[in-house]
Design a protein around this motif. Structure first.
Motif, PDB file in Angstrom:
ATOM      1  N   ALA A  15      51.339  48.231  43.439  1.00 21.85           N
ATOM      2  CA  ALA A  15      52.706  48.508  43.881  1.00 21.85           C
ATOM      3  C   ALA A  15      52.941  47.976  45.284  1.00 21.85           C
ATOM      4  O   ALA A  15      54.026  47.457  45.591  1.00 21.85           O
ATOM      5  N   ALA A  16      51.938  48.081  46.146  1.00 27.17           N
ATOM      6  CA  ALA A  16      52.081  47.579  47.512  1.00 27.17           C
ATOM      7  C   ALA A  16      52.223  46.059  47.524  1.00 27.17           C
ATOM      8  O   ALA A  16      52.998  45.508  48.312  1.00 27.17           O
ATOM      9  N   VAL A  17      51.485  45.379  46.653  1.00 30.20           N
ATOM     10  CA  VAL A  17      51.611  43.923  46.546  1.00 30.20           C
ATOM     11  C   VAL A  17      53.016  43.552  46.084  1.00 30.20           C
ATOM     12  O   VAL A  17      53.658  42.643  46.633  1.00 30.20           O
ATOM     13  N   SER A 171      38.516  36.793  44.937  1.00 30.79           N
ATOM     14  CA  SER A 171      38.133  38.185  44.695  1.00 30.79           C
ATOM     15  C   SER A 171      38.304  38.968  45.985  1.00 30.79           C
ATOM     16  O   SER A 171      37.797  38.561  47.031  1.00 30.79           O
ATOM     17  N   VAL A 172      39.021  40.084  45.905  1.00 28.48           N
ATOM     18  CA  VAL A 172      39.193  40.984  47.045  1.00 28.48           C
ATOM     19  C   VAL A 172      38.430  42.270  46.725  1.00 28.48           C
ATOM     20  O   VAL A 172      38.591  42.845  45.645  1.00 28.48           O
ATOM     21  N   ARG A 206      48.219  43.219  52.228  1.00 28.57           N
ATOM     22  CA  ARG A 206      48.307  42.152  53.236  1.00 28.57           C
ATOM     23  C   ARG A 206      47.170  41.156  53.063  1.00 28.57           C
ATOM     24  O   ARG A 206      47.358  39.956  53.266  1.00 28.57           O
ATOM     25  N   THR A 207      45.973  41.641  52.698  1.00 32.68           N
ATOM     26  CA  THR A 207      44.863  40.710  52.487  1.00 32.68           C
ATOM     27  C   THR A 207      45.116  39.837  51.263  1.00 32.68           C
ATOM     28  O   THR A 207      44.759  38.657  51.251  1.00 32.68           O
ATOM     29  N   VAL A 208      45.729  40.413  50.237  1.00 31.61           N
ATOM     30  CA  VAL A 208      46.059  39.636  49.042  1.00 31.61           C
ATOM     31  C   VAL A 208      47.046  38.526  49.394  1.00 31.61           C
ATOM     32  O   VAL A 208      46.879  37.365  48.992  1.00 31.61           O
ATOM     33  N   ASP A 213      48.904  32.946  50.588  1.00 32.73           N
ATOM     34  CA  ASP A 213      49.684  32.098  51.494  1.00 32.73           C
ATOM     35  C   ASP A 213      48.839  31.058  52.223  1.00 32.73           C
ATOM     36  O   ASP A 213      49.377  30.269  53.010  1.00 32.73           O
ATOM     37  N   LEU A 214      47.551  31.044  51.966  1.00 35.08           N
ATOM     38  CA  LEU A 214      46.694  30.073  52.630  1.00 35.08           C
ATOM     39  C   LEU A 214      47.114  28.651  52.249  1.00 35.08           C
ATOM     40  O   LEU A 214      47.425  28.384  51.088  1.00 35.08           O
TER      41      LEU A 214
END
Length: 229
Positions: A15-17, A171-172, A206-208, A213-214
């Motif tokens: 949901a945050a993503v 992978s996160v 945010r890490t995802v 966005d890289l």
């Protein structure tokens, strides 16, 4: 417009993503386990489209997706759904093993397979929201950790196989995060759940997005994120 398909969008990290991607106006496709859940997601995330498919029965995903509209291209497929059921190896039944392996490993593999044409068309990215349990195993976590170790192997193989097609794979590995799953884990562990002790799902999201966005000349393959001090 950038298009994403996200699993586990109803709560927690998924949901945050979705919240972050919706804020910037991206095109969102959300996997729902049934029609009722699809209506809930559409109400919560106006403008998002839903696809119905139950990760608990990965062998039925091909049939389910073949009867629904799908995007022509996908810039990302974010796997953030998952289930957990703790127990010792001495006590875990085949039913418990199979349920976690199906939802946490086999379903992501099958959903990725079915959507690879759209990912290849966009030179897109697959993000597996794994777990610290995908890197190490503790007592009572055998079945869940096995599914997450398998998810890591799936990501590594997919990355090598799809490199020439321009598909990136990340992978996160989040540590403990304040989600409904974490509350369930604490209940199974017989511990008091203190939400403030653990990471906010938005921090993991945010890490995802950092991986997504890289610039195209680089790829984040594995990224661990842990609760801060």
């Amino acid at each position: 417009m950038t298009a994403h398909l996200i699993t586990g969008a109803g709560s927690g990290i998924g949901a945050a993503v979705v919240d972050r991607l919706a804020e910037r106006g991206d095109e969102l496709w959300l996997l729902a386990r049934d029609a009722g859940r699809a209506k809930e997601l559409e109400s919560r995330f106006p403008g998002a489209r839903t696809v119905v498919g139950d990760l608990a029965t990965p062998e039925k995903l091909s049939w389910a997706l073949s009867h629904q509209a799908l995007p022509d291209r996908l810039d990302s497929l974010v796997h953030s759904a998952g289930v957990v059921d703790l127990g010792s190896i001495a006590d875990l039944t085949p039913k418990t093993w199979n349920a976690q392996l199906a939802a946490n490993l086999v379903a992501p593999a099958e959903l990725t397979r079915l959507l690879l044409p759209q990912l290849r068309a966009a030179r897109g990215q697959v993000v597996f929201v794994n777990s610290g349990a995908g890197l190490r195993t503790n007592p009572q976590w055998g079945a869940y950790a096995a599914s997450k170790h398998g998810l890591r192997a799936l990501a590594d193989a997919l990355r090598a196989e799809e490199h020439d097609n321009g598909v990136r794979v990340t992978s996160v590995y989040p540590g403990r995060t304040s989600t409904p799953m974490q509350a369930k884990v604490h209940q199974q562990e017989g511990k008091e759940y203190e939400e403030a002790r653990w990471m906010d799902p938005a921090s993991v999201a945010r890490t995802v997005l950092t991986a997504l966005d890289l610039p195209r000349d680089a790829e984040i393959t594995d990224l661990s994120v842990r609760p801060g001090a």
